[in-house]
Design an enzyme around this catalytic site. Structure first.
Site, PDB file in Angstrom:
ATOM      1  N   GLU A   1      12.687   2.451   2.638  1.00 37.14           N
ATOM      2  CA  GLU A   1      12.019   2.774   3.898  1.00 37.14           C
ATOM      3  C   GLU A   1      12.407   2.562   5.299  1.00 37.14           C
ATOM      4  OE1 GLU A   1       9.479   4.682   2.866  1.00 37.14           O
ATOM      5  OE2 GLU A   1       8.893   4.273   0.972  1.00 37.14           O
TER       6      GLU A   1
ATOM      7  N   TYR B   1       1.089   5.377  -0.308  1.00 40.05           N
ATOM      8  CA  TYR B   1       0.046   6.779   0.017  1.00 40.05           C
ATOM      9  C   TYR B   1       0.963   7.996  -0.132  1.00 40.05           C
ATOM     10  CZ  TYR B   1       2.888   5.987   4.498  1.00 40.05           C
ATOM     11  OH  TYR B   1       4.098   5.675   5.262  1.00 40.05           O
ATOM     12  N   GLY B   2       2.383   7.903  -0.298  1.00 40.98           N
ATOM     13  CA  GLY B   2       3.190   9.205  -0.568  1.00 40.98           C
ATOM     14  C   GLY B   2       3.847   9.099  -1.715  1.00 40.98           C
ATOM     15  N   SER B   3       5.211   9.194  -1.555  1.00 38.35           N
ATOM     16  CA  SER B   3       6.224   9.429  -2.731  1.00 38.35           C
ATOM     17  C   SER B   3       6.111   7.721  -3.444  1.00 38.35           C
ATOM     18  CB  SER B   3       7.518   9.348  -2.524  1.00 38.35           C
ATOM     19  OG  SER B   3       8.052   8.556  -1.499  1.00 38.35           O
TER      20      SER B   3
ATOM     21  N   PHE C   1       0.898  -1.188   0.090  1.00 36.92           N
ATOM     22  CA  PHE C   1       0.051  -0.128  -0.101  1.00 36.92           C
ATOM     23  C   PHE C   1       0.879   1.198  -0.010  1.00 36.92           C
ATOM     24  CE2 PHE C   1      -2.234   3.244   2.755  1.00 36.92           C
ATOM     25  CZ  PHE C   1      -3.010   3.685   1.584  1.00 36.92           C
TER      26      PHE C   1
END
Length: 238
Positions: free
Chosen positions: A130, A55-57, A53
């Site tokens: 990440e 949601y940003g970059s 999932f």
């Protein structure tokens, strides 16, 4: 834009070494990243596909190879500029802010499906990206795809006990840092503008993101425009 070759273990280990020299000893070693990877993968059965999932970059610069992408919705988590970045899109003197998921609310983004043969190679790249500082925790979340399917996807939520966490930051101060912080990976405002452009292209209206775009533009006296334009055809297929 991050490229796959930027995220090799050798390159990431050098980033970690540089961070340690600068006094940021909370950056994770390769052994620590691997240990967190093994813990997260206890939920995954070898030989099966896996969903991620974004949601940003990861929506606009995934640097991953994947078999399928779909707009999706996650309940119980929301986007938040809630942790400092003193090296990537900021400096120690003026740190930038980055997105993570915080508990509560809901969030729309993109789900990427990794085919079984892609899981190990692509997650290795994702973990190098990440899991640099340990501010993220890998979490499996129920994810509803736009076509109605529900899958379990791995994503990254903030560790609110981490020294980089700043989730209670007033919005005006957050906007100031996003407006003016820049680092070796670029300007923080570009990260915001690219995220806003891609959520819009997916038909997602995120009031929080749009409010920050307005505030940051006002502080700078200019319109905040993306540096990475959405691929309308790809977004449509997603």
């Amino acid at each position: 834009m991050l490229k796959r070759e930027d995220l090799t273990s050798e390159n990431v280990d050098q980033i970690v070494a540089d961070a340690h020299k600068a006094g940021y000893h909370f950056f994770l070693s390769s052994a620590e990243r691997e240990a967190r990877f093994k813990t997260a993968m206890e939920r995954h059965q070898p030989g099966e596909e896996l969903w991620v999932f974004a949601y940003g970059s990861l929506m606009w610069n995934p640097a991953l190879e994947y078999a399928e992408a779909s707009p999706c919705h996650v309940q119980g988590w929301h986007r938040s500029f809630c942790f400092w970045t003193p090296l990537g899109r900021g400096t120690p003197e003026l740190p930038g802010l980055m997105l993570a998921l915080e508990s509560g609310g809901d969030c729309e983004g993109v789900a990427y499906r990794l085919a079984p043969h892609q899981v190990r190679s692509e997650l290795a790249i994702l973990w190098n990206r990440e899991m640099l500082s340990g501010v993220y925790q890998a979490r499996w979340v129920p994810t509803k795809l736009r076509d109605g399917r529900t899958v379990s996807a791995v994503t990254f939520v903030v560790d609110n006990g981490h020294c980089q966490y700043c989730g209670d930051l007033p919005v005006d101060k957050a906007a100031h840092h996003i407006a003016f912080a820049e680092g070796r990976r670029g300007a923080c405002r570009d990260y915001l503008a690219n995220t806003a452009a891609h959520t819009r292209a997916l038909g997602i209206h995120d009031h929080y993101i749009e409010d920050l775009v307005s505030r940051v533009g006002g502080l700078r006296g200019e319109t905040i425009v993306p540096t990475v334009l959405p691929d309308v055809e790809a977004v449509g297929q997603a």
